[in-house]
Write an enzyme that holds these catalytic residues in place. Sequence first.
Site, short mmCIF file in Angstrom:
data_model
loop_
_atom_site.label_atom_id
_atom_site.label_comp_id
_atom_site.label_asym_id
_atom_site.label_seq_id
_atom_site.Cartn_x
_atom_site.Cartn_y
_atom_site.Cartn_z
N SER A 144 -25.91 -17.58 35.24
CA SER A 144 -25.42 -17.13 36.46
C SER A 144 -25.80 -15.58 36.79
O SER A 144 -25.93 -14.86 35.81
CB SER A 144 -23.90 -17.24 36.30
N TYR A 157 -15.41 -14.92 32.69
CA TYR A 157 -16.73 -15.86 33.03
C TYR A 157 -17.83 -14.95 32.78
O TYR A 157 -18.75 -15.51 32.33
CB TYR A 157 -16.37 -16.18 34.33
#
Length: 251
Positions: A144, A157
């Site tokens: 990501s 995250y």
Amino acid sequence: MKDAFGIPQSLLVLGGTSEIALATARRLIARRTRTVWLAGRPTAALETAASELRTLGADVHTVTFDALDPDAHEAVLGKVFAEGDIDVVLLAFGILGDQSRDERQPVSAVRVAQTNYTGAVSAGLVSARALQAQGHGSLVVLSSVAGERARRSDFIYGSSKAGLDAFAQGLGDALHGTGAHVMVVRPGFVRTKMTAGLEEPPLATTPEAVATAIELGLRRRSETVWVPGSLQAVMSALRHLPRGVFRRLPV
Ligand SMILES: NC(=O)c1ccc[n+]([C@@H]2O[C@H](COP(=O)([O-])OP(=O)(O)OC[C@H]3O[C@@H](n4cnc5c(N)ncnc54)[C@H](OP(=O)(O)O)[C@@H]3O)[C@@H](O)[C@H]2O)c1
């Protein structure tokens, strides 16, 4: 083996209900991928996903896989590879967590880290060894942009994705020259159930756009894919901003 046009014949998805993974599976099936394994937690959603892919003409199997149970990864994934060669492993499992809750509840934060990072270390190593033994195949890792630079708003995250991304890059180097290959995919904000209800940033994209980029990356045997591609320059600029400036940005 890939066919004469470089299209994979077989796909193993780790995180079999992932919307990005299922969009990728649909796209590859449309290009003649024939066998799909959906590995995931045993839910009705996993079976529904398999049924939907079967209607597109693929031979689809489900297998129980839990990222949080690394002790089982060798046995579970070993059985899949024992059934025949796998051309593409798509490592798609992951959880976003809830940053403010996870800061208050470290056990929840650890769950994010264990799912996204240590679960992927285990499943990635097992898959890489199997691809290397075959002498061909690609491991596609859904990283990501959040891993590029930790943000105040999602550093739990983001740090798990930073670890995953670094691991996948190193694994790609380890496999270089073996016939097997690792492709790191760095999407920005993708409209899936993971991001449902969150405010959309600029450059938000769709699972289908990620699937298109993955297919193209596989054809080119890319090592890194950004989705959308313009995020590469944006993240490069953000990465080099002085800390005090970055901290004040509304990101
Ligand atoms: N959506 C975005 O904006 C975005 C952006 C960049 C990167 N990504 C990454 O892309 C990947 C796919 O995301 P998505 O948007 O497709 O989300 P999604 O539809 O919510 O899929 C997440 C998948 O992870 C699985 N999973 C979660 N915990 C698991 C565990 N312990 N064991 C096995 N599977 C587990 C889920 O399975 P269950 O059905 O069992 O819950 C589901 O299949 C994730 O790694 C995510 O971090 C997403």
